[in-house]
Design a protein around this motif. Structure first.
Motif, PDB file in Angstrom:
ATOM      1  N   LEU A 139       0.749  -6.398  14.015  1.00 38.53           N
ATOM      2  CA  LEU A 139      -0.336  -5.398  13.262  1.00 38.53           C
ATOM      3  C   LEU A 139      -0.478  -4.401  14.167  1.00 38.53           C
ATOM      4  CD1 LEU A 139      -2.231  -5.378  11.053  1.00 38.53           C
ATOM      5  CD2 LEU A 139      -3.623  -6.450  12.350  1.00 38.53           C
ATOM      6  N   ALA A 140      -0.267  -3.108  13.469  1.00 36.31           N
ATOM      7  CA  ALA A 140      -0.364  -1.863  14.275  1.00 36.31           C
ATOM      8  C   ALA A 140      -1.750  -1.115  14.113  1.00 36.31           C
ATOM      9  CB  ALA A 140       0.713  -0.981  14.245  1.00 36.31           C
ATOM     10  N   THR A 141      -1.896  -1.270  12.698  1.00 35.46           N
ATOM     11  CA  THR A 141      -3.086  -0.458  11.901  1.00 35.46           C
ATOM     12  C   THR A 141      -3.685  -1.386  10.938  1.00 35.46           C
ATOM     13  OG1 THR A 141      -2.005   1.542  12.534  1.00 35.46           O
ATOM     14  CG2 THR A 141      -3.949   1.775  11.309  1.00 35.46           C
ATOM     15  N   LEU A 142      -5.132  -1.318  10.846  1.00 34.51           N
ATOM     16  CA  LEU A 142      -5.652  -2.085   9.825  1.00 34.51           C
ATOM     17  C   LEU A 142      -6.573  -1.116   9.007  1.00 34.51           C
ATOM     18  CD1 LEU A 142      -6.231  -4.887   8.506  1.00 34.51           C
ATOM     19  CD2 LEU A 142      -8.025  -5.131  10.083  1.00 34.51           C
ATOM     20  N   PHE A 143      -6.423  -0.448   7.856  1.00 30.18           N
ATOM     21  CA  PHE A 143      -6.874   0.428   7.250  1.00 30.18           C
ATOM     22  C   PHE A 143      -7.795  -0.257   5.846  1.00 30.18           C
ATOM     23  CE2 PHE A 143      -2.272   0.794   5.938  1.00 30.18           C
ATOM     24  CZ  PHE A 143      -2.345   0.495   4.682  1.00 30.18           C
ATOM     25  N   LYS A 144      -7.526  -1.241   5.541  1.00 24.69           N
ATOM     26  CA  LYS A 144      -8.448  -1.806   4.430  1.00 24.69           C
ATOM     27  C   LYS A 144      -8.724  -3.432   4.551  1.00 24.69           C
ATOM     28  CE  LYS A 144      -9.728  -0.919  -0.283  1.00 24.69           C
ATOM     29  NZ  LYS A 144      -9.366  -0.534  -1.466  1.00 24.69           N
ATOM     30  N   LEU A 145      -9.608  -3.741   4.341  1.00 25.74           N
ATOM     31  CA  LEU A 145     -10.054  -5.289   4.571  1.00 25.74           C
ATOM     32  C   LEU A 145     -11.132  -5.670   3.575  1.00 25.74           C
ATOM     33  CD1 LEU A 145      -9.138  -7.835   6.275  1.00 25.74           C
ATOM     34  CD2 LEU A 145     -11.062  -7.383   7.713  1.00 25.74           C
ATOM     35  N   ASN A 146     -11.026  -6.653   3.052  1.00 28.47           N
ATOM     36  CA  ASN A 146     -11.853  -7.209   1.935  1.00 28.47           C
ATOM     37  C   ASN A 146     -12.641  -6.232   1.029  1.00 28.47           C
ATOM     38  OD1 ASN A 146     -11.929  -9.980   2.123  1.00 28.47           O
ATOM     39  ND2 ASN A 146     -13.705 -10.261   3.388  1.00 28.47           N
ATOM     40  N   GLY A 147     -11.591  -5.189   0.703  1.00 22.18           N
ATOM     41  CA  GLY A 147     -12.102  -4.194  -0.257  1.00 22.18           C
ATOM     42  C   GLY A 147     -12.763  -3.115   0.330  1.00 22.18           C
ATOM     43  N   GLY A 148     -12.973  -3.068   1.673  1.00 19.80           N
ATOM     44  CA  GLY A 148     -13.500  -2.072   2.435  1.00 19.80           C
ATOM     45  C   GLY A 148     -12.446  -1.129   3.333  1.00 19.80           C
ATOM     46  N   TRP A 149     -12.670   0.167   3.273  1.00 16.12           N
ATOM     47  CA  TRP A 149     -11.869   1.045   3.972  1.00 16.12           C
ATOM     48  C   TRP A 149     -12.385   1.054   5.363  1.00 16.12           C
ATOM     49  CZ3 TRP A 149      -7.378   2.563   2.065  1.00 16.12           C
ATOM     50  CH2 TRP A 149      -7.329   2.642   0.739  1.00 16.12           C
ATOM     51  N   ILE A 150     -11.325   0.922   6.483  1.00 20.55           N
ATOM     52  CA  ILE A 150     -11.730   0.847   7.943  1.00 20.55           C
ATOM     53  C   ILE A 150     -11.340   2.219   8.426  1.00 20.55           C
ATOM     54  CG2 ILE A 150     -11.358  -0.468   9.965  1.00 20.55           C
ATOM     55  CD1 ILE A 150     -10.531  -2.821   8.168  1.00 20.55           C
TER      56      ILE A 150
END
Length: 211
Positions: A139-150
């Motif tokens: 996993l390199a980048t996380l830009f959305k989780l549980n409906g929210g943008w990160i």
């Protein structure tokens, strides 16, 4: 136009779609501002239309395979970035020979995880395709989780590569992320530069969700 306006002068744009076949394909053009979900996969456009009220306009485009493109262009890829809105399996299948021979690093966008206990994307066969070719996943980048943008500076966004296995998706909520696929040949260099975390993606993400 983006390549023309870029600071770098070693960029070339080709009016081609990459797939697992050559010829003419239908590209569903996302009519929303930015057009960020245009795709050659009908199922993907239908899902976007249902979930996000996207509107599409079909057009015919010329397609080729990564194998054929690299051969005719005399290109040996060392890095591939794949952001193709559901057509990952098709692109990788069309580049099987070149990927198997040269093992480029591969960076791809992935929408995955679970929503109300169900997988939000069952079409993740590219993980198996690359795993069969000797690739490991991070996993390199996380830009959305549980409906929210990160935001990129959010602490949950990993500072190092997190080991990632597709089976982890059974425990991770719905997310949009970027995955780096690397063979064992790349791991020594990634470790040398301190790019790989000792913590895996599941522990990292669930740890933040519990706090």
């Amino acid at each position: 136009q983006s390549a023309k306006n870029a600071w770098y002068r070693n960029l070339r744009a080709y009016p081609l779609a990459l797939s697992d076949t050559s010829g003419n394909l239908t590209l569903h053009i996302d009519l929303r501002e930015g057009g960020f979900a245009s795709t050659i996969v009908t199922e993907h456009s239908e899902r976007e239309a249902t979930w996000h009220e996207a509107r599409y306009s079909p057009t015919s485009v010329t397609a080729t395979t990564l194998d054929a493109f690299c051969e005719t262009s005399n290109i040996v890829p060392s890095f591939l970035k794949i952001d193709v809105e559901g057509a990952e399996e098709m692109v990788i299948r069309g580049g099987h020979k070149i990927i198997a021979k040269f093992h480029p690093l591969i960076w791809f966008e992935c929408w995955c995880g679970t929503d109300n206990g169900a997988q939000i994307n069952h079409n993740l066969g590219h993980f198996k395709q690359l795993s069969d070719l000797g690739y490991n996943f991070f996993l390199a980048t996380l830009f959305k989780l549980n409906g929210g943008w990160i935001h990129e500076n959010n602490q949950i966004n990993p500072a190092q590569l997190l080991r990632f296995e597709p089976k982890m998706l059974e425990h991770i909520p719905a997310m949009g992320c970027d995955i780096l696929a690397a063979t064992n040949d790349h791991l020594d260099r990634l470790h040398k530069f301190g790019l790989i975390s000792e913590v895996d993606a599941k522990i990292h993400i669930l740890g933040f969700l519990k706090t």
